[in-house]
Design a protein around this motif. Sequence first.
Motif, short mmCIF file in Angstrom:
data_model
loop_
_atom_site.label_atom_id
_atom_site.label_comp_id
_atom_site.label_asym_id
_atom_site.label_seq_id
_atom_site.Cartn_x
_atom_site.Cartn_y
_atom_site.Cartn_z
N TYR A 24 0.83 -1.21 0.00
CA TYR A 24 0.00 0.00 0.00
C TYR A 24 0.86 1.26 0.00
N ARG A 25 2.02 1.20 0.66
CA ARG A 25 2.92 2.35 0.72
C ARG A 25 3.92 2.37 -0.44
N THR A 26 3.79 1.41 -1.37
CA THR A 26 4.68 1.37 -2.53
C THR A 26 3.97 1.80 -3.81
N VAL A 27 2.78 1.28 -4.01
CA VAL A 27 2.06 1.51 -5.28
C VAL A 27 1.97 2.99 -5.66
N PRO A 28 1.64 3.90 -4.75
CA PRO A 28 1.53 5.31 -5.17
C PRO A 28 2.83 5.93 -5.66
N TYR A 29 3.97 5.29 -5.36
CA TYR A 29 5.27 5.90 -5.69
C TYR A 29 5.95 5.24 -6.88
N VAL A 30 5.32 4.20 -7.45
CA VAL A 30 5.94 3.53 -8.59
C VAL A 30 6.07 4.50 -9.76
N GLY A 31 5.03 5.28 -10.02
CA GLY A 31 5.09 6.23 -11.12
C GLY A 31 6.14 7.30 -10.93
N LEU A 32 6.41 7.67 -9.68
CA LEU A 32 7.37 8.73 -9.38
C LEU A 32 8.81 8.23 -9.34
N TYR A 33 9.02 7.06 -8.73
CA TYR A 33 10.39 6.57 -8.52
C TYR A 33 10.74 5.34 -9.36
N GLY A 34 9.75 4.78 -10.05
CA GLY A 34 10.02 3.67 -10.95
C GLY A 34 10.53 2.43 -10.23
N ILE A 35 11.60 1.85 -10.79
CA ILE A 35 12.13 0.58 -10.29
C ILE A 35 12.65 0.71 -8.87
N ASP A 36 13.06 1.91 -8.45
CA ASP A 36 13.55 2.08 -7.08
C ASP A 36 12.47 1.76 -6.06
N ALA A 37 11.22 2.10 -6.36
CA ALA A 37 10.13 1.80 -5.43
C ALA A 37 9.97 0.29 -5.26
N ALA A 38 10.03 -0.45 -6.37
CA ALA A 38 9.90 -1.90 -6.29
C ALA A 38 11.07 -2.52 -5.54
N ARG A 39 12.28 -2.03 -5.79
CA ARG A 39 13.46 -2.59 -5.11
C ARG A 39 13.41 -2.32 -3.61
N ASP A 40 13.00 -1.12 -3.22
CA ASP A 40 12.89 -0.84 -1.79
C ASP A 40 11.82 -1.71 -1.14
N PHE A 41 10.73 -1.95 -1.86
CA PHE A 41 9.65 -2.79 -1.33
C PHE A 41 10.10 -4.21 -1.06
N MET A 42 11.08 -4.70 -1.82
CA MET A 42 11.48 -6.10 -1.70
C MET A 42 12.08 -6.43 -0.34
N MET A 43 12.46 -5.44 0.44
CA MET A 43 12.87 -5.73 1.82
C MET A 43 11.77 -6.48 2.55
N ILE A 44 10.50 -6.11 2.26
CA ILE A 44 9.34 -6.82 2.81
C ILE A 44 8.84 -7.87 1.82
N GLY A 45 8.95 -7.57 0.53
CA GLY A 45 8.43 -8.49 -0.49
C GLY A 45 9.12 -9.83 -0.50
N TYR A 46 10.37 -9.89 -0.04
CA TYR A 46 11.06 -11.18 0.02
C TYR A 46 10.39 -12.14 1.00
N ALA A 47 9.36 -11.68 1.71
CA ALA A 47 8.60 -12.57 2.58
C ALA A 47 8.01 -13.75 1.82
N VAL A 48 7.89 -13.62 0.51
CA VAL A 48 7.38 -14.74 -0.28
C VAL A 48 8.28 -15.96 -0.14
N TYR A 49 9.58 -15.74 0.14
CA TYR A 49 10.48 -16.87 0.36
C TYR A 49 10.08 -17.66 1.61
N ALA A 50 9.62 -16.96 2.63
CA ALA A 50 9.16 -17.65 3.84
C ALA A 50 7.98 -18.54 3.54
#
Length: 507
Positions: free
Chosen positions: A94-120
């Motif tokens: 929720y705190r990533t989607v609004p910033y994808v248009g502004l920051y591009g790939i950086d927003a997705a990369r920063d999100f992966m700190m939490i997104g890597y939870a898929v490995y768990a």
Amino acid sequence: MTLHYEPTGHAFDRGLTSRGRRAGDRYVRWLGAVLLGYALFSRGFAYVGLPPLFIGEIMILFGIGAMVRAGRLGPILAQPAAWLMVALVALAAYRTVPYVGLYGIDAARDFMMIGYAVYAVILGSLVVARPDRLVAILEEYRVFALVMVSLVWLVYLVYKTAETSVPLLPWAPSTHLFEAKGGDIMVHLCGITAFVVLGMMRQRPWFMLALAANTAIVVASNRGGMLAYGIGMAVAFAMRPPEARLGRLGYAFVLFLALGILAGPLVAIQGGSRSISVDQIVLNVKSVFGQGDQSLDGTKKWRIQWWTKIWDGTVHGPYFWTGRGFGINLAKADGFDVIPELRSPHNGHMTILARMGVPGAALWLSMLAAWAGSLFLSWLDARRAGRHRWMALFAFLMAYMLAVHINASFDVFLEGPMGGIWFWSIFGLGLAARHLHATRPETLLDAVAPLGEHSLRFDPDHGTLAWSWADKGGGPLDPARPPAPGGVAAIREAAPQPDDLGWQWTG
């Protein structure tokens, strides 16, 4: 004697194809190789792949496929720590989607700190679906330990002494072919040492000497790693099962490590801003307690100033509920871009607070507390039941996780795949171990073999578990003489019936 596993009789495997089962087994092996690459080569390995799809993201795609075909999600997502994990991921998205248009790939990369939870979720579901994979993972970790101890010292010394000579990756001009960070290495040396101290791996003389030498070489270079190793090992030692004794080799390990550290001035190797010597260790210790040289105090000063600014801006400021979101460069936004490519404040917990506000930080800490609390309760249950192998496993996971978070409190670790994927993999394995201990404690067969004196290997192609062991006296079990108490007879008695889990005994 051989313990045969019949996949078609396994209660969890019903309805799954043999191809699906093999896909899950292959993924567990691949993930082990990837984790080894991250631990040994750090950021250089993280850039394996084609931008913007690197090895960490590729493994997510394969893992989701394996989980759909061969995983079992229910027992993982039913745990309180997993509920909090799902809520944390949802809030981060929720705190990533609004910033994808502004920051591009950086927003997705920063999100992966939490997104890597898929490995768990992936690893936990695969282990729960086939409990024998837990045994296979422990065997894989033994291989990981051997490779790390054999090679990490060489990678570390080469990188520290000849960093400018290590070639850069063409598609990542600021990244070397391989890199080595002292704090990250100390996390894994802590895990390996705990694995041995807890009786999950034999204390062979050459291995113990090599492990002590590796630790002595790296310990001087990073105060966070030094603290992570020390506290992690203290937890492992305090939670060790009764059968996991240090022994003569263990005491020799401590002595050799101490001698290696004291001999530091004789073999000091200069690289970067710090040297490998006993003097550097003293400065690191002083710095932890508020004293040190100018370079250490300088890095400590700007970090504390930055953390204070983040705290004031969230807890007492306008970012209390939302944080700054994912995508913005926190270093530039706060005026602390003192290091090239720095984006996060050298503290994973502060990164969560800055990007997700107080609600996100509360979810993060609650999730960690729920995971640690559930594993500690399982450790207590295993202790009461005399399940020493389970005690060792829970202590190992707790010590490893603690080392991860102490190192992450001093450096950028969880924010990248080198530490993030390791963290979430340990998290998922802990969820799976907790469930299996409660429902399938026979998975480790810990009540019938002394710690460190047996080997259990799974062959996915033939569906066979081969078991070798030593008796309580430490000698090989002779089939011509009666087994010692708790030997073959106890194994037969403890084994589930074929119509339950599909195990059959032959021999």
